[in-house]
Design an enzyme around this catalytic site. Structure first.
Site, short mmCIF file in Angstrom:
data_model
loop_
_atom_site.label_atom_id
_atom_site.label_comp_id
_atom_site.label_asym_id
_atom_site.label_seq_id
_atom_site.Cartn_x
_atom_site.Cartn_y
_atom_site.Cartn_z
N GLU A 136 -17.51 16.91 67.83
CA GLU A 136 -17.42 15.45 67.74
C GLU A 136 -16.04 14.98 68.13
O GLU A 136 -15.10 15.77 68.12
CB GLU A 136 -17.65 15.01 66.28
CG GLU A 136 -18.98 15.40 65.75
CD GLU A 136 -19.09 15.19 64.24
OE1 GLU A 136 -18.12 14.71 63.62
OE2 GLU A 136 -20.14 15.54 63.69
N LYS A 147 -12.58 13.25 67.32
CA LYS A 147 -11.81 13.06 66.10
C LYS A 147 -11.26 11.63 66.14
O LYS A 147 -10.36 11.32 66.93
CB LYS A 147 -10.67 14.09 66.03
CG LYS A 147 -9.91 14.07 64.73
CD LYS A 147 -9.08 15.33 64.63
CE LYS A 147 -8.32 15.43 63.32
NZ LYS A 147 -7.51 14.25 63.01
N ASP A 194 -9.24 8.44 65.28
CA ASP A 194 -7.90 8.29 64.70
C ASP A 194 -7.88 7.06 63.80
O ASP A 194 -7.54 5.96 64.24
CB ASP A 194 -6.87 8.17 65.83
CG ASP A 194 -5.47 8.41 65.32
OD1 ASP A 194 -5.31 8.82 64.15
OD2 ASP A 194 -4.52 8.18 66.09
N TYR A 226 -19.30 10.51 59.64
CA TYR A 226 -19.44 11.81 60.30
C TYR A 226 -19.79 12.95 59.34
O TYR A 226 -19.82 14.10 59.75
CB TYR A 226 -18.18 12.17 61.10
CG TYR A 226 -16.89 12.01 60.33
CD1 TYR A 226 -16.60 12.79 59.22
CD2 TYR A 226 -15.94 11.08 60.74
CE1 TYR A 226 -15.43 12.64 58.53
CE2 TYR A 226 -14.75 10.92 60.04
CZ TYR A 226 -14.50 11.71 58.94
OH TYR A 226 -13.34 11.55 58.25
N LYS A 265 -6.57 19.49 68.67
CA LYS A 265 -5.73 18.33 68.94
C LYS A 265 -5.38 18.28 70.41
O LYS A 265 -5.03 19.30 71.01
CB LYS A 265 -4.44 18.41 68.13
CG LYS A 265 -4.69 18.43 66.62
CD LYS A 265 -4.92 17.06 66.08
CE LYS A 265 -3.73 16.67 65.30
NZ LYS A 265 -3.71 15.57 64.49
N CYS A 285 30.83 8.99 56.87
CA CYS A 285 29.45 8.52 56.67
C CYS A 285 29.33 7.04 57.05
O CYS A 285 30.13 6.22 56.57
CB CYS A 285 29.04 8.72 55.22
SG CYS A 285 27.48 7.93 54.80
N CYS A 337 28.82 5.08 53.50
CA CYS A 337 29.81 4.99 52.42
C CYS A 337 31.22 5.34 52.85
O CYS A 337 32.16 5.21 52.08
CB CYS A 337 29.39 5.88 51.25
SG CYS A 337 29.51 7.63 51.63
N CYS A 350 26.87 13.96 54.66
CA CYS A 350 27.80 13.04 54.02
C CYS A 350 28.22 13.67 52.70
O CYS A 350 27.38 14.16 51.95
CB CYS A 350 27.11 11.70 53.77
SG CYS A 350 27.85 10.73 52.46
N CYS A 406 27.30 7.41 47.64
CA CYS A 406 26.80 6.90 48.91
C CYS A 406 25.52 6.10 48.70
O CYS A 406 24.50 6.63 48.27
CB CYS A 406 26.53 8.07 49.86
SG CYS A 406 25.78 7.55 51.41
#
Ligand code: IVH
Length: 670
Positions: free
Chosen positions: A112, A114, A116, A222, A310, A404, A407, A422, A428
């Site tokens: 079948e 697939k 999405d 399905y 896939k 960073c 921060c 960081c 932070c």
């Protein structure tokens, strides 16, 4: 037939007709107002003449009131996921395994598309649609019945009345409706949705079924879920039954006796699928015969009789405009590419991950470069490589910041040189926000009302700097935030209060311990039973646990020996959080209690167990935990404030147990 009944029938036919048109065409034949007038008349007649009311009347589809919030539904049988495969060889391996486990029997595969979209389970009791629920975590999903009722391809009543019937399938949005809905969003000044699947998922979360109906979602069925009173021996028979019952079954279904034929069919769809009116992300290959499926069984994660194939990732070429740095919950800096928008696998990609500092350097990716971007289905897009031949000389190598961006603390490179981190730790704000997000997440502490925007404000306003601070918030503080009324503030505080009893596994999942995700957290909680026992464990002891390796063991040990984490745990203890969890007894420990073949429903508030815990225990002992009472329920376990389920159990003569009685039962059994 009376005049009233005739009018009711005529109205129903008319409304159904316009309903169909509404779904089939962007321009329906009558205005919304005219439609509402017909509906109002029908509603009025049904109220005045309740003898003609019917669960499959169109008033049941469009008239619903918005719901207050979502309730969760425990699936009778978990909605498992499927293993993925990516190549013809993977499929051949699957076939070899199947045939071997079946001892060389002949096999028919059904193949079948697939779809999405969003997985869904629809329950019918005695032929009447009762509950529609999302997959959720596989065990429990959200009740979205109010929205599903508005779908024209969800039958409200089946032509037969099996005692219990579950249709499983996928909710999706067509490409055309996606484009149309997005145009409407843009016209209203909202951000367009990224792809049809996200749009469908978001629409299902709407509380108002009328708003959901306007999105024109659809449903393909399905598979059958657990059923009682239906006889089917193969998947093809199941699909026939679903069709006969009025569900939409995708027409592109084929069956084959050899894996070569399966492969040929699958690869044929790799390009053809772009012409379909909806999105697909692969094919699903299923063993047709149910007796063979039973023999093949399932692994912890997925059935052995099914595999997804896939389609290959799609690539696109575009320009890298600039690079942002994102700070993760453990301080890791991730470079993110801002791209010239490029169409990829049906979506427009503007941002993509650049993995880490090492990747940028070894692949020599520069700002201004032409880059190849890849996207595979639901996975976030990644930059694969740059095209140095396309350089003009104006490209610039990216310099990782030495401080960073959030921060300003110095940045340091990890031992292997892969990541920058960081060093700001709890100072932070970017890290704090990510930690709180991970803590509030559904599969961790599941704190209602604590979304991204609220976290953002709480941290920016300086009200929250750490997890324990959350529990110190006052109503006034929260109500003072932007776009927060007293009511939502109250909700957030209630959500926080409720999270205190989630138990050790969920807490561990939320603490942002390096390498500890939901399943490791569950493993640790079940092994140690209390945070104190876990904190005392040596790295060697941790390493002995099946599923925990030396790196994880060290990270867990290190976490519990930092002053900062110890402080957090002590604070959480003082704030009244549950830092323990009853260990799951193995069936042998529980005296061999065997609940096989018995279905339990749990309702009300229990003293010793969270709902999820007792349900896990029931399953552990071989029983089934279900969300709704029917004549097939073996026992109802009722706690305090049990409501309609208790009434229904009494009505149906289902035996009712207290928590203690249930415990006695599992101790004395077997
Ligand atoms: S069968 C236990 N058939 O794919 C197997 N799934 O990645 C039940 N999906 O969760 C699923 N189209 O949401 C099946 N034709 C199809 C499907 C399909 C889409 C989704 C489904 C599932 C996911 C697994």
């Amino acid at each position: 037939m009376s005049a009233v009944q005739k009018r009711i029938d005529a109205l129903r036919a008319q409304i159904e007709h316009h309903n169909q048109l509404y779904y089939e065409q962007a321009t329906p034949a009558i205005s919304d107002r005219e439609f509402d007038r017909l509906l109002e008349e029908l509603k009025r007649l049904e109220v005045e003449h309740p003898e003609f009311a019917s669960p499959d009347s169109p008033t049941q589809r469009v008239g619903g009131k918005p719901i207050e919030g979502f309730t969760s539904v425990t699936h009778r049988e978990p909605m498992l996921s499927i293993d993925n495969s990516y190549s013809a060889d993977d499929l051949r391996e699957f076939d070899t395994r199947v045939r071997k486990l079946l001892g060389g029997e002949a096999v028919t595969y059904v193949v079948e598309l697939k779809i999405d979209g969003v997985a869904m389970s629809l329950t019918y009791e005695n032929g009447v649609f009762t509950v529609g629920a999302t997959r959720g975590d596989g065990e429990q999903g959200d009740d979205v019945t109010h929205n599903l009722r508005t779908f024209p391809d969800v039958p409200l009543r089946l032509p037969e009345a099996p005692a219990h019937f579950e249709a499983r399938g996928e909710v999706y949005m067509t490409r055309a409706d996606f484009a149309q809905n997005n145009r409407e969003r843009i016209a209203q000044g909202q951000e367009p949705a990224a792809n049809p699947r996200n749009f469908a998922a978001g629409s299902l979360k709407l509380l108002d079924p009328k708003a959901c109906r306007r999105r024109r979602l659809r449903f393909f069925s399905y598979a059958l879920g657990p059923c009682e009173g239906v006889e089917v021996k193969t998947h093809l028979e199941a699909l026939d039954l679903l069709r006969r019952y009025g569900f939409s079954v995708n027409p592109h279904i084929a069956s084959f006796d050899t894996i070569d034929a399966v492969i040929e069919y699958c690869t044929g769809w790799a390009t053809k699928r772009h012409d379909l009116p909806y999105e697909t992300d692969g094919m699903v290959i299923k063993v047709n015969d149910f007796a063979q499926r039973k023999k093949l069984g399932t692994t912890a994660k997925s059935p052995r009789w099914v595999i997804a194939y896939k389609f290959a990732a799609e690539q696109g070429i575009t320009k890298l405009i600039s690079i942002d740095i994102q700070v993760g919950k453990l301080g890791t800096l991730t470079p993110v590419a801002n791209l010239e928008p490029v169409k990829l696998a049906g979506t427009t990609v503007k941002r993509a991950s650049l993995h880490n500092a090492d990747f940028l350097e070894t692949k020599d990716i520069r700002v201004g470069d032409t880059v190849v971007v890849e996207k595979a289905g639901e996975i976030i897009p990644y930059v694969i490589r740059s095209e140095p031949e396309a350089r003009t000389g104006s490209e610039k190598a990216f310099r990782f910041p030495t401080t960073c961006p959030s921060c300003g603390s110095p940045v340091e490179r990890d031992k292997n040189g892969t990541f920058y981190r960081c060093t700001g730790g709890r100072k932070c704000t970017a890290q704090i926000k990510e930690v709180l997000r991970a803590y509030a997440r559904r599969s961790a502490m599941d704190i209602e009302g604590l979304g991204e925007k609220v976290i953002e404000q709480l941290v920016d306003e300086g009200l929250v700097n750490s997890i324990p601070d959350l529990y110190r918030l006052t109503l006034d503080q929260v109500a003072g935030l932007e776009r927060m009324g007293k009511k939502s503030a109250r909700n957030l505080l209630d959500g926080l209060e409720a999270s205190k009893t989630r138990g050790l596994a969920r807490l561990l999942a939320g603490l942002a311990i390096q390498h500890v995700g939901d399943s490791v957290a569950d493993l640790l909680a079940n092994e140690f039973g209390s945070i104190d026992a876990l904190m005392e464990a040596s790295p060697e002891r941790l390493n002995q646990i099946n599923g925990i390796g030396p790196i994880m063991a060290d990270a867990i040990h290190a976490y519990f020996h930092e002053d900062h984490s110890q402080g957090i745990i002590e604070d959480l203890r003082a704030l009244g959080l549950k830092l323990t969890q009853d260990k799951r007894p193995s069936p042998a420990q529980a005296g061999g209690a065997d609940l096989a073949g018995k279905t339990f429903v749990v309702t009300g508030t229990l003293a010793k167990y969270q709902r999820e815990e007792i349900e896990a225990l029931i399953r552990q002992l071989g029983g089934k935990a279900s969300g709704s009472v029917s004549k097939n329920t073996s026992y109802l376990i009722a706690g305090e404030k049990a409501g309609s389920k208790l009434d229904k159990a009494k009505q149906l003569g289902v035996p009712v147990l207290t928590e203690e009685e249930f415990e006695t039962m599992i101790q004395t059994q077997g």
